[in-house]
Design an enzyme around this catalytic site. Sequence first.
Site, PDB file in Angstrom:
ATOM      1  CG  ASP A  96      -1.655   1.647   1.618  1.00  0.00           C
ATOM      2  OD1 ASP A  96      -1.715   2.589   0.588  1.00  0.00           O
ATOM      3  OD2 ASP A  96      -2.897   1.254   2.410  1.00  0.00           O
ATOM      4  CB  VAL A  97       1.709   3.861  -2.788  1.00  0.00           C
ATOM      5  CG1 VAL A  97       1.939   2.810  -3.874  1.00  0.00           C
ATOM      6  CG2 VAL A  97       0.685   4.003  -3.336  1.00  0.00           C
ATOM      7  CG  ASN A 117       0.611   3.469 -13.148  1.00  0.00           C
ATOM      8  OD1 ASN A 117      -0.046   3.677 -13.480  1.00  0.00           O
ATOM      9  ND2 ASN A 117       0.308   2.247 -12.411  1.00  0.00           N
ATOM     10  CE1 TYR A 170      -6.121  10.155 -11.796  1.00  0.00           C
ATOM     11  CE2 TYR A 170      -7.259  11.565 -13.538  1.00  0.00           C
ATOM     12  CZ  TYR A 170      -6.821  10.637 -12.699  1.00  0.00           C
ATOM     13  OH  TYR A 170      -5.806  10.328 -13.606  1.00  0.00           O
ATOM     14  CE  LYS A 210      -3.121  10.960 -11.387  1.00  0.00           C
ATOM     15  NZ  LYS A 210      -1.509  10.077 -10.856  1.00  0.00           N
TER      16      LYS A 210
END
Length: 289
Positions: A98-99, A125, A194, A198
């Site tokens: 789990d990053v 990613n 999101y 980004k």
Amino acid sequence: MNAEPTGNTGNTTAIQVTEVSADAEAGADTEVSDGTHRNAGPAGVALVTGAGSGIGRAVSVELLRAGWSVALAGRRPETLEATAALVPGGASLAVRTDVSRPEEVAALFRAVRERFGRLDLLFNNAGTFGPGGVPFEELPYDAWRHVVDTNLNGAFLCAQGAYRQMKDQVPRGGRIINNGSVSAHTPRPLSAPYTATKHALTGLTKSLSLDGRAHGIAVGQIDVGNAATDMTARMQTGALQANGETAAEPVMDVADVARTVRHMAELPLEANVQFVTVLATAMPYVGRG
């Protein structure tokens, strides 16, 4: 705009490491004096997060077929192993991660170092879109925090782990490729978490690229629009547009993204693709729809 969702797995840390495959054609597996086995493919060693599906899977397969040794990171071991199985004989290592959890990212980089001895490429990613169709004023803080923890904090933790490894290894240096999105430039409706992450990732890419010069670390970003994956399946049936209408959108083969990442990865460190945008030609992005 595609990445593999990664989620909070609870308060306990459970790292599962699976050595999927390694053979002489993918890179010689030898035992060194400290007792560890290191298998680096002739093209180098890569780490791909969110490798169990979508763009992460496509890039992992592309690199494995090109002779890279690839560490596959993601939340679900079974999907990582399925990715590795697409390239029989490829040198791969599956690490459940789990990053968004610093301790799990640290364990991931230890596993890569112990197995392969170095790291030449990080494809940053892993990500999640978050809840769709929720008006901003109704967006729960927990939903916002989950997207930020995965898309931004996770990218930071993995990039930091790669920086530390690449600075210390011999030969020194390596490459980091962040998976941005066309949302790093132009948002979709009802996509504040999101889109914000980004945009932030673009700033992280620029800062890391500048700081990496002194250490032989090249950092770039690929911004993707409508690659055909499970995450974008809804685009073909109807996606909310800026004018409030719902319209089907064209998609492109995710393999085209993977080939672009491989091109970026295989440049000499003296050259860098700082930013590249790959999108379905006719998607509503350029211009006013």
